[in-house]
Design an enzyme around this catalytic site. Structure first.
Site, PDB file in Angstrom:
ATOM      1  CG  ASN A   1      -0.256  -0.038   2.357  1.00  0.00           C
ATOM      2  OD1 ASN A   1       0.524   0.934   2.837  1.00  0.00           O
ATOM      3  ND2 ASN A   1      -0.442  -1.059   3.402  1.00  0.00           N
ATOM      4  CG  ASP A  35      -6.859  -5.053   6.500  1.00  0.00           C
ATOM      5  OD1 ASP A  35      -6.371  -4.970   7.688  1.00  0.00           O
ATOM      6  OD2 ASP A  35      -7.534  -3.998   5.992  1.00  0.00           O
ATOM      7  CE  LYS A  56       8.194 -12.902 -14.184  1.00  0.00           C
ATOM      8  NZ  LYS A  56       8.922 -12.407 -15.370  1.00  0.00           N
ATOM      9  N   PRO A  81      -3.068 -11.521  10.586  1.00  0.00           N
ATOM     10  CG  PRO A  81      -0.860 -11.832  11.828  1.00  0.00           C
ATOM     11  CD  PRO A  81      -1.533 -12.088  10.502  1.00  0.00           C
ATOM     12  CG  ASP A  82      -6.145  -6.103  14.123  1.00  0.00           C
ATOM     13  OD1 ASP A  82      -5.394  -5.546  14.836  1.00  0.00           O
ATOM     14  OD2 ASP A  82      -7.112  -5.640  13.699  1.00  0.00           O
ATOM     15  CB  ILE A  83      -0.111  -6.178  14.541  1.00  0.00           C
ATOM     16  CG1 ILE A  83       0.262  -7.026  13.250  1.00  0.00           C
ATOM     17  CG2 ILE A  83       0.943  -6.107  15.798  1.00  0.00           C
ATOM     18  CD1 ILE A  83       1.329  -6.490  12.602  1.00  0.00           C
ATOM     19  CE  LYS A  91      -8.633  -2.833  14.494  1.00  0.00           C
ATOM     20  NZ  LYS A  91      -7.247  -3.056  13.653  1.00  0.00           N
TER      21      LYS A  91
HETATM   22  O1  C5P Z   1      -6.635  -1.261   9.215  1.00  0.00           O
HETATM   23  P1  C5P Z   1      -7.744  -0.652  10.617  1.00  0.00           P
HETATM   24  O2  C5P Z   1      -8.432   0.600  10.300  1.00  0.00           O
HETATM   25  O3  C5P Z   1      -8.482  -1.836  11.272  1.00  0.00           O
HETATM   26  O4  C5P Z   1      -6.375  -0.214  11.363  1.00  0.00           O
HETATM   27  C1  C5P Z   1      -6.680   0.201  12.824  1.00  0.00           C
HETATM   28  C2  C5P Z   1      -5.398   0.143  13.681  1.00  0.00           C
HETATM   29  O5  C5P Z   1      -5.034  -1.417  13.406  1.00  0.00           O
HETATM   30  C3  C5P Z   1      -4.014   0.686  12.991  1.00  0.00           C
HETATM   31  O6  C5P Z   1      -3.449   1.232  14.372  1.00  0.00           O
HETATM   32  C4  C5P Z   1      -3.382  -0.378  12.495  1.00  0.00           C
HETATM   33  O7  C5P Z   1      -1.843  -0.133  12.601  1.00  0.00           O
HETATM   34  C5  C5P Z   1      -3.662  -1.605  13.199  1.00  0.00           C
HETATM   35  N1  C5P Z   1      -3.588  -2.940  12.316  1.00  0.00           N
HETATM   36  C6  C5P Z   1      -2.844  -3.710  12.982  1.00  0.00           C
HETATM   37  N2  C5P Z   1      -2.928  -5.297  12.048  1.00  0.00           N
HETATM   38  C7  C5P Z   1      -3.850  -5.336  11.218  1.00  0.00           C
HETATM   39  C8  C5P Z   1      -4.676  -4.127  10.558  1.00  0.00           C
HETATM   40  C9  C5P Z   1      -4.674  -3.017  11.308  1.00  0.00           C
HETATM   41  O8  C5P Z   1      -2.258  -3.783  13.699  1.00  0.00           O
HETATM   42  N3  C5P Z   1      -3.662  -6.439  10.286  1.00  0.00           N
END
Ligand code: C5P
Length: 435
Positions: free
Chosen positions: A244, A313, A323, A339-341, A375
Site C-alpha cells: 500500500n 489485511d 515466477k 493477524p490484527d497486530i 480492538k
Molecule cells: O486497518 P484498520 O483500520 O483496522 O487499522 C486500525 C489500527 O489497527 C491501526 O493502528 C493499524 O496499525 C492496526 N492494524 C494492525 N494489524 C492489522 C490491521 C490493522 O495492527 N492487521
C-alpha cells in the site's frame, strides 16, 4: 549547550573505519567540559593510533589488559571506577557479540564487566552486518541489560553500500551523551559507599520499566515505547507483491518526537525509504506476519504501543515458489486474513497502553470509535484522508482527531507531522494510567 563539566568519560574504541571520527568525538566531549580517557581494542589500533587520541585527550591511552606497566599506572579496576559513564564508539558487530557473551578477553570488554556505570554504545558496521539476526539479537540483549544504543544512522557507508549501520556523527553522539547525563544523573552508584549493585533499569531508567505506573505520568521520559510504521509487503511470487501507499512518515515522526521526550523507542518498520531517527532502535520487517512477530517480541515490558503501520489485511494464501507465468486466462489469487497486530497486543493480559491509528474517508468518529471498542484500545488517532488538509498518504502534514473511551476527544489541527506527533505524545502522556 548543556555541559559535561567534571564528568569523567571513558571512551572505548573498537575496530572499524568509523574510528577515525572518534578523534573528533573526543574533542567534542572535551569541548563541553568532560575529562576523557580512551581505551582501544587491538582492532581499533589498526585504524587509528593511540598517539592521536593521547594528544587529543591529554591522557595516556589504555590498550592492554595484561601489561604490568599500564596496570601499575592505573589498573583496570581503578580505570573502571574512575569513569562516570562509558561511551563506546564505534561499537563493532564483534564487540557487541563479545559484550553479550560476557567476554573479558581484552581491556575494553573487561572494563564493561567490571563497572556499574551506564554504558552507551554507538554501533557502526556494514548494513548487512547490522541487519543480520545475530547482531539484531545482540542489540536487543544489550538494550534489555540497560546499555543505551546511540544509532546507528542510515546513509552512505565506507564499503560503498548505503543503508543502516553508519555511526552517528560525533556531534550527535556528544549531544546524546549530554542528554543522557543530564536526564539520568551520572554520579555512579559505586561511588556511594554501601550502595547495592544497580539493576539495568537503574543504569538506564528506560530499560525494564513495568507497564503499571506508580504515579500519574505527564511525561514519557524513561518509558519504553514500541511503534510500528510503514506498509507491509505481501509476496505473490519471488518477484511480485501486494502493498500500500504508506510512507512511514507519521510513525517515524512519532519515534523522533518520543526520543526528544526522553523515551526509549523501538521502531518496527515495514519497507520505507526513511533514515532511522537518532536514538531509535529500529527493526526492519516486510510481511504482516514478520511485523506481528517483531511487535509481540518488542512489547514485553513496554509501556506504550503505538500502531501506526498500514498493515495489509490480507496475504496471498499460496505464495508461488517460481515466477507465475502469464497465459490468456483471467487469474484468481486467494487471499487470507493477516493477524490484527494491534488487537492481539491489546488482548494480552499484561499489555502496554495501546494506541491505534485509523485512516477514514467518512464517518470518522463513528468508525474510529468502533475500532477503539472492538480492538479494546486506550486511544485512537483518526485521520480524515482525502481532505484538503490531509490529502494522501506520503504527505508531510497531517491533522488528527484523537478519541479515547468515555467520549474523550481532541482535535490536532493540520501541521507538519513532527508537530502533530509531539502533540499526540502529549495526549498519550496525559492519558497514561495513574497506577
Ligand atoms: O486497518 P484498520 O483500520 O483496522 O487499522 C486500525 C489500527 O489497527 C491501526 O493502528 C493499524 O496499525 C492496526 N492494524 C494492525 N494489524 C492489522 C490491521 C490493522 O495492527 N492487521
Amino acid at each position: 549547550m548543556q555541559s559535561l563539566q567534571n564528568k569523567k568519560i571513558l571512551l572505548g574504541i573498537s575496530g572499524g573505519i568509523a574510528s577515525y571520527k572518534t578523534a573528533t568525538l573526543a574533542r567534542r566531549l572535551i569541548d563541553v567540559g568532560a575529562e576523557v580517557r580512551v581505551v582501544m581494542t587491538s582492532g581499533a589500533q589498526a585504524f587509528i593510533t593511540p598517539l592521536t587520541l593521547q594528544a587529543l585527550t591529554g591522557n595516556p591511552v589504555h590498550t592492554d589488559l595484561l601489561d604490568p606497566a599500564a596496570e601499575a599506572a592505573m589498573g583496570h579496576i581503578e580505570l573502571a571506577r574512575w569513569a562516570d559513564i562509558i561511551v563506546i564508539a564505534p561499537a563493532s558487530a564483534n564487540l557487541m557479540a563479545r559484550l553479550v557473551n560476557g567476554f573479558a578477553d581484552d581491556l575494553l570488554t573487561t572494563l564493561c564487566l567490571a563497572t556499574d556505570v551506564p554504558i552507551l554504545i554507538a554501533p557502526a558496521m556494514n548494513r548487512l552486518m547490522w541487519s543480520n539476526a545475530a547482531t539484531q539479537d545482540n542489540a536487543k540483549t544489550l538494550t534489555a541489560r540497560g546499555y543505551t544504543l546511540l544509532g546507528p544512522d542510515e546513509g552512505a557507508q565506507a564499503c560503498g553500500e548505503t543503508g543502516a549501520g553508519r555511526m552517528l556523527e560525533p556531534e550527535d553522539i556528544r549531544d546524546r551523551v549530554v542528554q543522557f547525563a543530564t536526564n539520568n544523573g551520572v554520579t555512579p552508584i559505586s561511588k556511594h559507599a554501601g550502595s547495592p549493585m544497580p539493576t539495568p533499569s537503574e543504569h538506564n531508567p528506560a530499560a525494564n520499566q513495568p507497564s503499571a505506573f506508580a504515579e500519574h505520568h505527564k511525561s514519557l521520559a524513561g518509558l519504553h515505547i514500541v511503534i510500528t510504521a510503514g506498509p507491509t509487503v505481501e509476496p505473490i511470487d519471488p518477484v511480485r507483491y501486494i502493498t500500500n501507499r504508506s510512507s512511514g512518515k507519521m510513525g517515524f515522526a512519532l519515534a523522533t518526537a518520543a526520543v526528544k521526550q526522553q523515551a526509549k523507542v523501538t521502531l518496527i518498520a515495514g519497507p520505507v525509504s526513511l533514515s532511522t531517527p537518532p536514538g531509535v532502535t529500529r527493526i526492519d520487517v516486510d510481511t504482516a506476519k514478520s511485523m506481528h512477530a517483531a511487535a509481540l517480541n518488542a512489547v514485553h515490558g513496554a509501556d506504550v504501543f503505538i500502531s501506526v503501520a498500514a498493515v495489509a489485511d490480507y496475504r496471498v494464501e499460496q505464495v508461488a515458489q517460481e515466477k507465475i507465468k502469464k497465459n490468456d486466462n483471467a487469474m484468481t489469487l486467494t487471499l487470507v486474513r493477516n493477524p490484527d497486530i494491534l488487537a492481539s497486543i491489546a488482548a494480552m493480559p499484561e499489555r502496554p497502553f495501546c494506541v491505534g491509528f485509523a485512516a477514514e474517508t467518512e464517518h470518522v468518529e463513528k468508525y474510529a470509535r468502533g475500532k477503539l471498542t472492538k480492538k479494546k484500545l486506550d486511544l485512537i488517532a483518526a485521520n480524515h484522508v482525502g481532505q484538503p488538509d490531509n490529502p494522501v498518504f506520503g504527505s508531510d502534514t497531517n491533522s488528527l482527531e484523537v478519541f479515547w473511551p468515555t467520549d474523550g476527544h481532541q482535535h490536532i489541527p493540520a501541521a507538519p507531522k513532527k508537530q502533530v506527533a509531539a502533540q499526540l505524545l502529549d495526549i498519550i502522556a496525559e492519558r497514561l494510567p495513574t497506577s
